[in-house]
Design a protein around this motif. Structure first.
Motif, PDB file in Angstrom:
ATOM      1  N   LEU A   1     -11.481   5.576  -1.382  1.00 37.31           N
ATOM      2  CA  LEU A   1     -10.886   4.531  -2.220  1.00 37.31           C
ATOM      3  C   LEU A   1     -10.003   3.590  -1.394  1.00 37.31           C
ATOM      4  CD1 LEU A   1      -9.968   6.680  -5.362  1.00 37.31           C
ATOM      5  CD2 LEU A   1     -11.753   4.923  -5.211  1.00 37.31           C
ATOM      6  N   LEU A   2      -9.287   4.157  -0.426  1.00 33.73           N
ATOM      7  CA  LEU A   2      -8.456   3.331   0.451  1.00 33.73           C
ATOM      8  C   LEU A   2      -9.326   2.389   1.281  1.00 33.73           C
ATOM      9  CD1 LEU A   2      -5.726   2.593   1.686  1.00 33.73           C
ATOM     10  CD2 LEU A   2      -5.974   4.550   3.235  1.00 33.73           C
TER      11      LEU A   2
ATOM     12  N   LEU B   1       0.825  -1.207   0.000  1.00 31.57           N
ATOM     13  CA  LEU B   1       0.000   0.000   0.000  1.00 31.57           C
ATOM     14  C   LEU B   1       0.862   1.262   0.000  1.00 31.57           C
ATOM     15  CD1 LEU B   1      -3.054  -0.586   2.345  1.00 31.57           C
ATOM     16  CD2 LEU B   1      -3.076   0.507   0.108  1.00 31.57           C
TER      17      LEU B   1
ATOM     18  N   TYR C   1      -5.171  -0.031  -4.259  1.00 34.98           N
ATOM     19  CA  TYR C   1      -5.494   1.364  -3.966  1.00 34.98           C
ATOM     20  C   TYR C   1      -4.982   2.249  -5.099  1.00 34.98           C
ATOM     21  CZ  TYR C   1      -4.842   6.051  -2.099  1.00 34.98           C
ATOM     22  OH  TYR C   1      -4.846   7.414  -1.950  1.00 34.98           O
TER      23      TYR C   1
ATOM     24  N   GLN D   1      -9.915  10.015  -1.830  1.00 37.86           N
ATOM     25  CA  GLN D   1      -8.796   9.082  -1.695  1.00 37.86           C
ATOM     26  C   GLN D   1      -8.950   8.216  -0.451  1.00 37.86           C
ATOM     27  OE1 GLN D   1      -7.864   9.781  -5.115  1.00 37.86           O
ATOM     28  NE2 GLN D   1      -6.285   8.558  -4.110  1.00 37.86           N
TER      29      GLN D   1
ATOM     30  N   HIS E   1     -10.570  -0.427  -0.866  1.00 36.17           N
ATOM     31  CA  HIS E   1      -9.529  -1.432  -1.099  1.00 36.17           C
ATOM     32  C   HIS E   1      -9.382  -2.351   0.106  1.00 36.17           C
ATOM     33  CE1 HIS E   1      -5.787  -3.421  -1.889  1.00 36.17           C
ATOM     34  NE2 HIS E   1      -5.193  -2.787  -0.894  1.00 36.17           N
TER      35      HIS E   1
END
Length: 343
Positions: A325-326, A107, A337, A322, A329
């Motif tokens: 989205l993290l 990540l 990601y 963001q 994931h």
């Protein structure tokens, strides 16, 4: 989808905030000086030591309004946090990934890839727009260094070596940042990053911008149910919002560094906006902070197309998207990601 609302910046050092019904009340010497409807606010950032009432802190936590406290010079102190958002399974997954060096490195390298990519693109934009006013060879060399690091970053599996690659990229980028400054070089120059305290006006502006961006990232992470203090690249340290620092890595070049350079090049910053102390520290004055914060809030409203979602949205929504989205994931909804890649 989360909406971009206003952020209330309290820059006067003697203002005490309280709650009256559904309004935030600014008080000075027990006298009301201003009122703001709470439902219109996304966040409150206070640069006053006077603080805020428990009732206001509780209302902000209940309504999801980010309430943060900083020193009058911009150093982050604390945030008011209520009950954790999201389910416990998401945070347990986050903790397991953070404890696994291989998974956390996987990540972290995407975030560092985004940072180096955006750093290079910032240099390339200056080469394109101001090629006749800069030393293009220096920027080209730094840009090539950053470009060469990108494949290695994506393949790296060691957290220690990833840190080394990030350091090489940061050195190349900051080594030419002074070339991006085109106005009043006698006042605004960059000869290297320094902080705690900053020793020149550019570093003072960068530190202030990073403090604001870190707070935005921490708020975004908490709003989607993640723990902003448990990171993947920045390791655990008491009192440090490590995941917020991780998230802001890819956003520093485009949301903070570029913003500071634009303020200087557009002559919005002046030499008298800085206070030089006997210790060597250089700090923003009250007038300087007001100009900075007004421009920061206006910048958040500028529209751009998100490179992954392909949707038009305000700059101020980028940290939240963001973070979202993290979280997706980590839940398993996305295979990887996707970092924010600025163009």
């Amino acid at each position: 989808m989360k909406q971009l609302l206003n952020t209330l910046f309290v820059t006067s050092e003697d203002i005490y905030l309280s709650l009256d019904g559904e309004n935030v009340v600014a008080n000075r010497d027990k006298q009301v000086v201003a009122r703001y409807p709470l439902h219109t606010l996304q966040g409150i950032i206070s640069f006053s030591y006077a603080g805020a009432s428990p009732a206001l802190m509780g209302a902000c936590c209940q309504r999801g309004v980010n309430l943060a406290f900083c020193t009058p010079r911009g150093r982050f102190l604390s945030r008011a946090c209520g009950e954790s958002n999201g389910n416990v399974l998401l945070r347990r997954t986050q903790y397991r990934v953070a404890d696994d060096p291989a998974q956390s490195c996987r990540l972290a390298r995407t975030m560092i890839f985004g940072k180096l990519y955006n750093s290079r693109w910032s240099l390339e934009r200056t080469r394109r727009d101001h090629g006749l006013r800069i030393d293009g060879s220096q920027l080209e060399e730094a840009s090539n260094t950053l470009q060469g690091l990108l494949p290695a970053v994506l393949e790296e599996t060691s957290p220690e070596r990833l840190l080394g690659l990030e350091g090489v990229g940061a050195s190349a980028y900051f080594g030419v940042l002074d070339e991006l400054i085109l106005q009043d070089k006698q006042t605004f120059f960059f000869h290297g990053r320094n902080r705690r305290p900053p020793l020149d006006p550019v570093n003072a502006l960068l530190s202030f911008a990073y403090s604001l961006l870190a707070n935005d990232c921490a708020s975004a992470l908490e709003s989607v149910g993640l723990d902003s203090y448990v990171g993947f690249f920045h390791r655990d340290r008491p009192g440090r919002a490590s995941l917020a620092l991780d998230l802001m890595e890819e956003l520093r070049p485009c949301m903070a560094d570029r913003f500071v350079v634009t303020l200087i090049n557009n002559r919005m910053m002046r030499a008298d906006y800085f206070d030089k102390r006997e210790s060597g520290a250089v700090l923003l004055t009250d007038d300087g902070r007001r100009v900075f914060l007004k421009s920061w809030q206006e910048k958040k409203k500028d529209m751009l197309k998100h490179p992954y979602l392909q949707e038009k949205l305000p700059w101020g929504m980028i940290p939240y998207l963001q973070a979202l989205l993290l979280a997706r994931h980590l839940r398993g909804d996305l295979d990887a990601y996707p970092p924010f890649l600025w163009k």
